[in-house]
Design a protein around this motif. Sequence first.
Motif, mmCIF file in Angstrom:
data_model
loop_
_atom_site.group_PDB
_atom_site.id
_atom_site.type_symbol
_atom_site.label_atom_id
_atom_site.label_comp_id
_atom_site.label_asym_id
_atom_site.label_seq_id
_atom_site.Cartn_x
_atom_site.Cartn_y
_atom_site.Cartn_z
ATOM 1 N N TRP A 105 -5.091 7.597 4.201
ATOM 2 C CA TRP A 105 -5.043 6.574 5.253
ATOM 3 C C TRP A 105 -4.306 5.335 4.761
ATOM 4 O O TRP A 105 -3.463 4.760 5.468
ATOM 5 C CB TRP A 105 -6.475 6.223 5.659
ATOM 6 C CG TRP A 105 -6.589 5.237 6.782
ATOM 7 C CD1 TRP A 105 -6.659 5.505 8.116
ATOM 8 C CD2 TRP A 105 -6.653 3.806 6.657
ATOM 9 N NE1 TRP A 105 -6.778 4.344 8.833
ATOM 10 C CE2 TRP A 105 -6.763 3.277 7.967
ATOM 11 C CE3 TRP A 105 -6.631 2.923 5.570
ATOM 12 C CZ2 TRP A 105 -6.857 1.915 8.215
ATOM 13 C CZ3 TRP A 105 -6.712 1.564 5.814
ATOM 14 C CH2 TRP A 105 -6.829 1.072 7.120
ATOM 15 N N THR A 106 -4.583 4.904 3.538
ATOM 16 C CA THR A 106 -3.942 3.725 2.980
ATOM 17 C C THR A 106 -2.449 3.944 2.790
ATOM 18 O O THR A 106 -1.631 3.075 3.119
ATOM 19 C CB THR A 106 -4.590 3.350 1.630
ATOM 20 O OG1 THR A 106 -5.995 3.133 1.821
ATOM 21 C CG2 THR A 106 -3.962 2.097 1.054
ATOM 22 N N TYR B 201 3.183 0.646 8.290
ATOM 23 C CA TYR B 201 2.979 0.169 9.649
ATOM 24 C C TYR B 201 2.509 -1.278 9.641
ATOM 25 O O TYR B 201 2.030 -1.798 8.640
ATOM 26 C CB TYR B 201 1.937 1.023 10.368
ATOM 27 C CG TYR B 201 2.417 2.419 10.692
ATOM 28 C CD1 TYR B 201 2.998 2.712 11.924
ATOM 29 C CD2 TYR B 201 2.313 3.450 9.760
ATOM 30 C CE1 TYR B 201 3.444 3.995 12.226
ATOM 31 C CE2 TYR B 201 2.763 4.731 10.048
ATOM 32 C CZ TYR B 201 3.327 4.994 11.289
ATOM 33 O OH TYR B 201 3.760 6.264 11.581
ATOM 34 N N GLU B 202 2.650 -1.931 10.793
ATOM 35 C CA GLU B 202 2.076 -3.253 11.027
ATOM 36 C C GLU B 202 0.949 -3.106 12.044
ATOM 37 O O GLU B 202 1.163 -2.602 13.146
ATOM 38 C CB GLU B 202 3.135 -4.218 11.563
ATOM 39 C CG GLU B 202 4.186 -4.621 10.554
ATOM 40 C CD GLU B 202 5.156 -5.641 11.129
ATOM 41 O OE1 GLU B 202 4.926 -6.081 12.277
ATOM 42 O OE2 GLU B 202 6.139 -5.967 10.450
ATOM 43 N N ILE C 15 0.073 -0.601 17.102
ATOM 44 C CA ILE C 15 0.558 -0.209 15.783
ATOM 45 C C ILE C 15 2.074 -0.079 15.845
ATOM 46 O O ILE C 15 2.606 0.643 16.682
ATOM 47 C CB ILE C 15 -0.082 1.119 15.336
ATOM 48 C CG1 ILE C 15 -1.602 0.994 15.297
ATOM 49 C CG2 ILE C 15 0.437 1.528 13.974
ATOM 50 C CD1 ILE C 15 -2.309 2.284 14.940
ATOM 51 N N LYS C 16 2.768 -0.793 14.954
ATOM 52 C CA LYS C 16 4.221 -0.765 14.926
ATOM 53 C C LYS C 16 4.693 -0.189 13.599
ATOM 54 O O LYS C 16 4.196 -0.581 12.542
ATOM 55 C CB LYS C 16 4.791 -2.175 15.094
ATOM 56 C CG LYS C 16 4.429 -2.826 16.424
ATOM 57 C CD LYS C 16 5.016 -4.232 16.497
ATOM 58 C CE LYS C 16 4.638 -4.925 17.802
ATOM 59 N NZ LYS C 16 5.174 -6.307 17.862
ATOM 60 N N PHE C 17 5.653 0.707 13.670
ATOM 61 C CA PHE C 17 6.225 1.274 12.460
ATOM 62 C C PHE C 17 7.081 0.217 11.783
ATOM 63 O O PHE C 17 7.979 -0.371 12.388
ATOM 64 C CB PHE C 17 7.067 2.507 12.778
ATOM 65 C CG PHE C 17 7.668 3.160 11.558
ATOM 66 C CD1 PHE C 17 6.877 3.870 10.668
ATOM 67 C CD2 PHE C 17 9.023 3.037 11.293
ATOM 68 C CE1 PHE C 17 7.415 4.463 9.534
ATOM 69 C CE2 PHE C 17 9.578 3.633 10.173
ATOM 70 C CZ PHE C 17 8.763 4.345 9.301
ATOM 71 N N ALA C 18 6.810 -0.052 10.524
ATOM 72 C CA ALA C 18 7.516 -1.118 9.799
ATOM 73 C C ALA C 18 8.430 -0.585 8.713
ATOM 74 O O ALA C 18 9.180 -1.355 8.092
ATOM 75 C CB ALA C 18 6.506 -2.083 9.183
ATOM 76 N N GLU D 48 -4.457 -7.991 8.276
ATOM 77 C CA GLU D 48 -3.148 -7.353 8.139
ATOM 78 C C GLU D 48 -3.339 -6.020 7.425
ATOM 79 O O GLU D 48 -3.181 -5.931 6.210
ATOM 80 C CB GLU D 48 -2.193 -8.260 7.361
ATOM 81 C CG GLU D 48 -1.918 -9.599 8.013
ATOM 82 C CD GLU D 48 -0.927 -10.441 7.230
ATOM 83 O OE1 GLU D 48 0.264 -10.070 7.167
ATOM 84 O OE2 GLU D 48 -1.355 -11.451 6.658
ATOM 85 N N TYR D 49 -3.686 -5.002 8.198
ATOM 86 C CA TYR D 49 -4.014 -3.718 7.600
ATOM 87 C C TYR D 49 -2.809 -3.078 6.919
ATOM 88 O O TYR D 49 -2.932 -2.498 5.838
ATOM 89 C CB TYR D 49 -4.570 -2.773 8.666
ATOM 90 C CG TYR D 49 -5.902 -3.212 9.224
ATOM 91 C CD1 TYR D 49 -6.963 -3.531 8.390
ATOM 92 C CD2 TYR D 49 -6.108 -3.300 10.602
ATOM 93 C CE1 TYR D 49 -8.185 -3.924 8.901
ATOM 94 C CE2 TYR D 49 -7.338 -3.698 11.127
ATOM 95 C CZ TYR D 49 -8.364 -4.016 10.263
ATOM 96 O OH TYR D 49 -9.565 -4.415 10.767
ATOM 97 N N GLY D 50 -1.653 -3.167 7.531
ATOM 98 C CA GLY D 50 -0.469 -2.540 6.945
ATOM 99 C C GLY D 50 -0.070 -3.184 5.642
ATOM 100 O O GLY D 50 0.136 -2.509 4.621
ATOM 101 N N TYR D 51 0.028 -4.519 5.651
ATOM 102 C CA TYR D 51 0.415 -5.219 4.424
ATOM 103 C C TYR D 51 -0.691 -5.136 3.378
ATOM 104 O O TYR D 51 -0.415 -5.045 2.171
ATOM 105 C CB TYR D 51 0.735 -6.681 4.739
ATOM 106 C CG TYR D 51 1.293 -7.418 3.557
ATOM 107 C CD1 TYR D 51 2.482 -7.006 2.958
ATOM 108 C CD2 TYR D 51 0.634 -8.523 3.022
ATOM 109 C CE1 TYR D 51 2.995 -7.655 1.863
ATOM 110 C CE2 TYR D 51 1.147 -9.193 1.924
ATOM 111 C CZ TYR D 51 2.330 -8.756 1.348
ATOM 112 O OH TYR D 51 2.841 -9.409 0.249
#
Length: 307
Positions: A38-39, A45-46, A54-57, A274-277
Amino acid sequence: MGAITNKFSDIKKNFTIYLMILPNLILFICLVIYPIIWTLGFAFYEYSGLGSTIKFAGLDNFKRLFTRDPLFWRAVLNTFVYASGKIVLTIPVAFLLAVFLNKKQRGSSFLKTVYFMPTIISISVMSLIFYLIFNTYNGTLNIMLKNAGIITESIGWLSKEHAMLTVIIVGAWGGIGNYMVYFLAGLQSIPKEVYESADIDGTNGWQRMLYITLPMMGSVLQFILMLAILIAFQDMQSIMVLTEGGPSSATEVMFLYVYKLFFPISAGEAIPPEYGYGAATGIASSAIVGVFTCIYLYLSRKLNEIY
């Protein structure tokens, strides 16, 4: 065909063993493997939760990490300072306590319990107690020092100048008992006959320590150092309670920084996570710890080959 039959026969024979392992395997997959996957996925993603999309980064999170986030790299430096200070303070004290308690003097059992007690106390409770001790204005330590005439003005133990030293002392206090037990087990595994032979040869205490105890504790010391490195690099709970990484990020460490990205700490202000970062910084932090641990294992193996 015979090999396949033998394979199924082995599985049938060990079916009970596999059945007993299955619950642990399921928990390991759910609580370790799945969060890692998951991580790794979220790092690209953002996503801030709270109903956001959810945005693909792509690699943007990693670009931000390496080019636009000096606070993370300051946290990395603070982590090395904290870990080095804690290990330098903890390991020698734990070893000396183990040597002292290994003599089996009167009251040694009671002292073992006292020294090990910090290990079983909740880290949050322990840190809160130390917060009351190191408080600048009405902390117990400043009051005692003033009453003894050592200081005339209160020392800001949790200020920018002293905060790192304070959290190192608290971290070391909480870990000494654990390493003391490991050292004590290593000391008790050394045959008494070796020391008896050394006494016959007329060696003194320091010679026994340098030429018998330390060499025969080599493998135990390597294990303890590796454990101390891993724990020190991942420490964050006591720092979060004492300083929250402050003041001015003076005690910000890697995994506390990662924790804040997932669970922002704010005083009445709504800050989105900020889950993605956070996932990207978590991966980078884990990689740093892994690389440092591999370097230590490599060096320790080379030392074994030399000596």
